[in-house]
Design a protein around this motif. Structure first.
Motif, PDB file in Angstrom:
ATOM      1  N   SER A 103      34.544  73.576 -47.404  1.00  0.00           N
ATOM      2  CA  SER A 103      35.118  73.403 -48.396  1.00  0.00           C
ATOM      3  C   SER A 103      36.363  73.254 -48.579  1.00  0.00           C
ATOM      4  O   SER A 103      37.409  73.310 -49.407  1.00  0.00           O
ATOM      5  CB  SER A 103      35.497  74.723 -47.699  1.00  0.00           C
ATOM      6  OG  SER A 103      35.537  75.030 -46.991  1.00  0.00           O
ATOM      7  N   GLN A 152      36.958  69.876 -49.504  1.00  0.00           N
ATOM      8  CA  GLN A 152      35.931  69.120 -50.508  1.00  0.00           C
ATOM      9  C   GLN A 152      36.846  67.570 -50.845  1.00  0.00           C
ATOM     10  O   GLN A 152      37.688  67.116 -51.229  1.00  0.00           O
ATOM     11  CB  GLN A 152      36.809  69.782 -51.375  1.00  0.00           C
ATOM     12  CG  GLN A 152      35.764  70.962 -52.173  1.00  0.00           C
ATOM     13  CD  GLN A 152      34.506  70.548 -52.215  1.00  0.00           C
ATOM     14  OE1 GLN A 152      33.674  69.814 -53.373  1.00  0.00           O
ATOM     15  NE2 GLN A 152      33.572  70.256 -51.504  1.00  0.00           N
ATOM     16  N   SER A 207      27.092  75.883 -52.718  1.00  0.00           N
ATOM     17  CA  SER A 207      26.992  74.406 -53.090  1.00  0.00           C
ATOM     18  C   SER A 207      26.907  73.857 -54.991  1.00  0.00           C
ATOM     19  O   SER A 207      27.247  72.633 -55.042  1.00  0.00           O
ATOM     20  CB  SER A 207      25.968  73.240 -51.483  1.00  0.00           C
ATOM     21  OG  SER A 207      26.494  73.923 -50.693  1.00  0.00           O
ATOM     22  N   THR A 265      27.711  73.631 -57.987  1.00  0.00           N
ATOM     23  CA  THR A 265      29.052  73.177 -58.968  1.00  0.00           C
ATOM     24  C   THR A 265      29.479  74.786 -59.516  1.00  0.00           C
ATOM     25  O   THR A 265      29.309  75.839 -59.912  1.00  0.00           O
ATOM     26  CB  THR A 265      29.027  72.180 -60.286  1.00  0.00           C
ATOM     27  OG1 THR A 265      27.983  72.536 -60.604  1.00  0.00           O
ATOM     28  CG2 THR A 265      28.925  71.125 -59.893  1.00  0.00           C
ATOM     29  N   ASN A 266      30.697  74.804 -60.077  1.00  0.00           N
ATOM     30  CA  ASN A 266      30.936  76.061 -60.618  1.00  0.00           C
ATOM     31  C   ASN A 266      30.715  75.675 -61.686  1.00  0.00           C
ATOM     32  O   ASN A 266      29.964  77.321 -62.061  1.00  0.00           O
ATOM     33  CB  ASN A 266      32.402  76.211 -61.682  1.00  0.00           C
ATOM     34  CG  ASN A 266      33.239  76.231 -59.502  1.00  0.00           C
ATOM     35  OD1 ASN A 266      33.197  77.158 -59.289  1.00  0.00           O
ATOM     36  ND2 ASN A 266      34.904  75.557 -60.035  1.00  0.00           N
ATOM     37  N   ASN A 272      31.285  75.038 -52.182  1.00  0.00           N
ATOM     38  CA  ASN A 272      31.844  75.554 -53.136  1.00  0.00           C
ATOM     39  C   ASN A 272      31.695  76.296 -53.172  1.00  0.00           C
ATOM     40  O   ASN A 272      31.613  78.117 -53.835  1.00  0.00           O
ATOM     41  CB  ASN A 272      31.065  74.876 -54.797  1.00  0.00           C
ATOM     42  CG  ASN A 272      31.689  75.168 -55.755  1.00  0.00           C
ATOM     43  OD1 ASN A 272      34.005  75.778 -56.187  1.00  0.00           O
ATOM     44  ND2 ASN A 272      31.415  75.666 -56.780  1.00  0.00           N
ATOM     45  N   GLY A 293      34.786  79.031 -55.379  1.00  0.00           N
ATOM     46  CA  GLY A 293      34.033  78.577 -56.696  1.00  0.00           C
ATOM     47  C   GLY A 293      32.623  79.509 -56.618  1.00  0.00           C
ATOM     48  O   GLY A 293      32.200  79.930 -57.844  1.00  0.00           O
ATOM     49  N   THR A 339      32.906  70.724 -62.256  1.00  0.00           N
ATOM     50  CA  THR A 339      34.001  71.302 -60.866  1.00  0.00           C
ATOM     51  C   THR A 339      33.996  72.371 -59.419  1.00  0.00           C
ATOM     52  O   THR A 339      33.000  72.037 -59.322  1.00  0.00           O
ATOM     53  CB  THR A 339      35.103  71.849 -61.679  1.00  0.00           C
ATOM     54  OG1 THR A 339      34.116  73.176 -62.166  1.00  0.00           O
ATOM     55  CG2 THR A 339      35.381  71.489 -63.095  1.00  0.00           C
ATOM     56  N   MET A 340      34.354  72.232 -58.225  1.00  0.00           N
ATOM     57  CA  MET A 340      34.578  72.894 -57.228  1.00  0.00           C
ATOM     58  C   MET A 340      35.717  73.514 -57.110  1.00  0.00           C
ATOM     59  O   MET A 340      36.993  73.351 -58.139  1.00  0.00           O
ATOM     60  CB  MET A 340      34.038  72.083 -56.656  1.00  0.00           C
ATOM     61  CG  MET A 340      32.706  70.682 -56.619  1.00  0.00           C
ATOM     62  SD  MET A 340      31.010  71.575 -56.367  1.00  0.00           S
ATOM     63  CE  MET A 340      30.948  71.400 -54.837  1.00  0.00           C
ATOM     64  N   THR A 341      35.354  74.542 -56.260  1.00  0.00           N
ATOM     65  CA  THR A 341      37.247  75.725 -55.929  1.00  0.00           C
ATOM     66  C   THR A 341      37.081  75.243 -54.194  1.00  0.00           C
ATOM     67  O   THR A 341      36.774  75.439 -53.867  1.00  0.00           O
ATOM     68  CB  THR A 341      36.770  76.544 -56.969  1.00  0.00           C
ATOM     69  OG1 THR A 341      36.825  76.438 -58.104  1.00  0.00           O
ATOM     70  CG2 THR A 341      38.682  77.530 -56.179  1.00  0.00           C
ATOM     71  N   ASN A 342      37.629  74.628 -53.853  1.00  0.00           N
ATOM     72  CA  ASN A 342      38.149  74.258 -52.358  1.00  0.00           C
ATOM     73  C   ASN A 342      38.601  75.812 -52.071  1.00  0.00           C
ATOM     74  O   ASN A 342      38.503  76.662 -52.412  1.00  0.00           O
ATOM     75  CB  ASN A 342      38.764  73.318 -51.920  1.00  0.00           C
ATOM     76  CG  ASN A 342      40.197  73.362 -52.047  1.00  0.00           C
ATOM     77  OD1 ASN A 342      40.429  74.128 -52.558  1.00  0.00           O
ATOM     78  ND2 ASN A 342      40.800  73.127 -51.491  1.00  0.00           N
TER      79      ASN A 342
END
Length: 713
Positions: free
Chosen positions: A30, A32, A125, A127-128, A352, A355, A470-473
């Motif tokens: 996470s 990233q 894992s 993406t958003n 992710n 997210g 997009t990913m959210t760390n």
């Protein structure tokens, strides 16, 4: 020298000089970390070099997994076409045939057994965009309530605890860059040095600045070696240990009364509970001397700033929610939150994981961290999706409970995306039995994983190098990962697959998306006004910066440090919770006399489906192992480096025995990155936390024996 030779030489030079630069970010943990993959042709062959990119979290550092991530994406075992089971084998079929097959099976099963007979199982894992779309796919295209994901096994204890205590769940309440400003840091059940190694320099810097670091872990790790104090707690007794620390703090009047009175509720109940406890009894039950508890408590309470980090070691328990709540009690009692160098961090495991749990993969959740049972939340999302409230299904069940419903033949078909539950689920023998009972199983994956081998249909999905999104760390910082490479073969992105299946099911109107950005723009609207508000974040903005949520408007800077003035409950105050001195539900006994705990190693990730296909990583850890104290090993006739049978009431595996003088004598440790005969989740405990439905992975009772007992020959 002939002209042909010169031409050949120049051609080789041209090939060697050719480079393709691919900017991307690591698909694993996470943090990233960002990187650049350089592809070079040399003598007709391709060679690769990985360079870290300067960015705000890991400061241009990469760990060994990140440096070798491309190896699995380029692996010869990648699935490149839809594959249908024919007897015991798989045969390549066209996408049209695959999609028609899904429509035929799902429609038939739902017509005969109802919409909820089909389940959806996601992953942390994705993406958003894909996590969001998977939730919409389940509820709009399939109209089923049964959706959950593997993050249930990762973040559910910490997420539910933060939501109840603070009113909001975001991995870290501060910026990672604040760690060096903390004067006392507690690392509880987290092995950051191996699991998130690019963060380790922040903790080293904190030590250089004079921080006192306390680690809680039943075994010695690279992280505990960094600590000034290692509390080798008995497995599953972390909540009791925190109660002991709280008692020291209250008895010695080291708590922050002004913070408590101004910003919290429930302190009197907590105080009354703590006063009734006995420190000597806690010391006996935790295996931690009273003097050690007192020293740790005083250090944390008297430091000008303090942070607590928890991870799976304390969370993956049958009372993981309450354990995390008690660590949050410790933070609130000392006022260590909402200021520089003070706060809480749930060290997210999956790329992710943050997210993935915000936008609708969870059984009880809608996008923006809304509740699926809240009337206003249902009304808002139904409007965004263009359906009636009555059409929106209700709350489903947790991931393990879905496995139980499959085994009971209530769920008859399953759509899996981005997960390998046959290896990641506790009591894995039941999971295998449940998968075999399904009438229809679809698995979307890059490889023929242990789970995919049981599928009726396998669909090829894109890797991190190919899929934009997009990913959210772990900080709640949203990042944009651009596609660096074209999809090989007939591979499609997860979001494309979801749209394709939805179109087949007659739901094209709801899934018209032609790009990840289009999905993100709908996600922004769906999250608007929710706790996890992404409305002010756009792709254009993410091309220039990484943005924290909540970010409610385009001009909003995003909130890096949370709770500086108030918490997210309606009254602005945090909530204490009295926590009993819990013991694990399964205790060692005469038949199974040892504790088993599980965890990670630096070179592998989750079920190993990706890292075991990276030659550089697989070579470092070629097989599973069991760490055992030499005294314990001798008592069970186990020799160093010999094969050992590890057995619980649920199943058994074999692993290589390794002597470890630093581990507790009543405890053995096995990593969880291997499948088949080395799948330790055939052994682990499946009872669930009553609040968050986290299984008790980290503590169960086992016995060990040599596969071949050489000591008696």
């Amino acid at each position: 020298m002939s002209n042909n030779f010169l031409q050949h030489f120049r051609h080789q030079q041209q090939e060697a000089a050719y480079e393709k630069a691919m900017d991307t970010q690591c698909p694993f943990c996470s943090v990233q970390c960002t990187m650049q993959l350089l592809e070079q042709r040399e003598g007709g062959r391709k060679k690769y070099k990985v360079l870290p990119l300067k960015e705000t979290v890991s400061e241009a550092r990469l760990c060994i997994k990140g440096r070798n991530a491309h190896q699995h994406a380029l692996h010869r075992e990648r699935i490149l076409h839809p594959m249908k089971r024919v007897g015991r084998h798989f045969e390549q079929i066209s996408w049209d045939d695959a999609l028609h097959f899904i429509k035929e099976q799902f429609t038939s099963i739902q017509e005969q057994n109802g919409n909820d007979a089909v389940g959806v199982y996601g992953g942390g894992s994705l993406t958003n965009e894909e996590a969001y779309l998977l939730g919409k796919f389940a509820r709009v295209a399939l109209k089923t309530k049964h959706i959950d994901y593997n993050g249930r096994y990762c973040m559910s204890a910490a997420a539910s605890a933060m939501n109840e205590a603070f009113g909001l769940d975001r991995g870290i309440t501060n910026l990672v860059q604040e760690i060096p400003y903390s004067r006392c840091i507690i690392l509880a059940g987290t092995n950051i040095a191996e699991c998130q190694p690019t963060l380790l320099p922040y903790f080293q810097k904190a030590k250089e600045n004079g921080a006192f670091i306390i680690a809680l872990d039943p075994r010695e790790t690279l992280t505990t070696k960094l600590a000034d104090m290692h509390l080798k707690v008995k497995p599953g007794m972390d909540a009791a240990l925190v109660n002991g620390m709280l008692k020291v703090i209250l008895d010695q009047n080291l708590y922050d009364l002004s913070f408590i009175e101004e910003r919290t509720n429930g302190f009197e109940e907590l105080k009354e509970h703590i006063e009734s406890l006995d420190l000597n009894e806690i010391a006996a039950s935790t295996g931690i001397q009273r003097e050690q508890m007192e020293r740790a408590a005083v250090h944390f309470a008297t430091g000008s700033t303090g942070m607590v980090f928890t991870a799976r070691g304390v969370e993956q328990q049958t009372h993981g929610h309450a354990t995390v709540r008690n660590f949050l009690n410790l933070i609130l009692v000392t006022g260590n939150i909402g200021k520089l160098g003070s706060g809480y961090g749930a060290v997210t495991g999956q790329g992710n994981g943050q997210g993935g749990r915000e936008h609708g993969q969870k059984a009880d959740q809608l996008p923006g961290y809304r509740s699926i049972e809240h009337p206003e939340h249902r009304k808002y999302i139904s409007k965004v999706w263009g359906i009636t409230e009555e059409e929106l299904p209700g709350k489903g069940v947790s991931a393990y409970e879905m496995i139980e419903k499959m085994d009971a033949e209530e769920i008859k078909a399953l759509f899996i995306m981005g997960s390998n539950p046959l290896v990641s689920t506790p009591n894995a023998n039941l999971a295998e039995s449940a998968l075999k009972k399904l009438k229809f199983l679809v698995v979307v994956d890059m490889f023929l994983s242990e789970t995919a081998k049981h599928a009726d249909l396998v669909l090829p999905s894109s890797s991190y190098l190919e899929d934009e999104g997009t990913m959210t760390n772990m900080e709640g910082r949203v990042t944009l990962r651009k596609a660096a490479r074209s999809c090989p073969g007939e591979v499609r992105h997860d979001w494309q697959i979801l749209c394709d299946v939805a179109v087949q099911l007659g739901k094209k109107t709801y899934f018209p998306f032609q790009s990840a950005e289009e999905i993100f723009n709908e996600l922004r609207v769906a999250s608007k006004g929710g706790k996890a508000d992404y409305y002010g974040i756009t792709y254009k903005r993410l091309e220039k910066e990484r943005v924290f949520w909540p970010c409610p408007a385009p001009g909003h800077p995003g909130e890096g440090r949370l709770f500086t003035e108030s918490f997210a409950h309606e009254d602005g105050k945090a909530k204490f919770l009295t926590v009993a001195n819990h013991k694990p539900k399964e205790q060692p006994n005469r038949q199974f006399p040892l504790y088993l705990t599980t965890g990670r190693v630096m070179s592998h990730y989750l079920t190993g489906a990706q890292t075991r296909r990276s030659p550089a990583l697989a070579a470092r850890e070629i097989e599973s192992f069991i760490r055992i104290h030499p005294s314990t090993a001798r008592a069970f006739h186990v020799q160093n480096h010999s094969l050992v049978k590890v057995e619980s009431a649920r199943g058994s595996i074999q692993a290589r025995g390794l002597y470890d003088e630093s581990i507790r004598e009543d405890t053995v440790f096995v990593p969880f990155h291997w499948g088949d005969e080395q799948n330790i989740n055939k052994v682990t405990y499946h009872a669930l936390d009553p609040v968050c439905k986290m299984p008790g992975f980290k503590v169960c009772a086992v016995r060990i024996a040599p596969v071949v007992d050489l000591s008696r020959n």
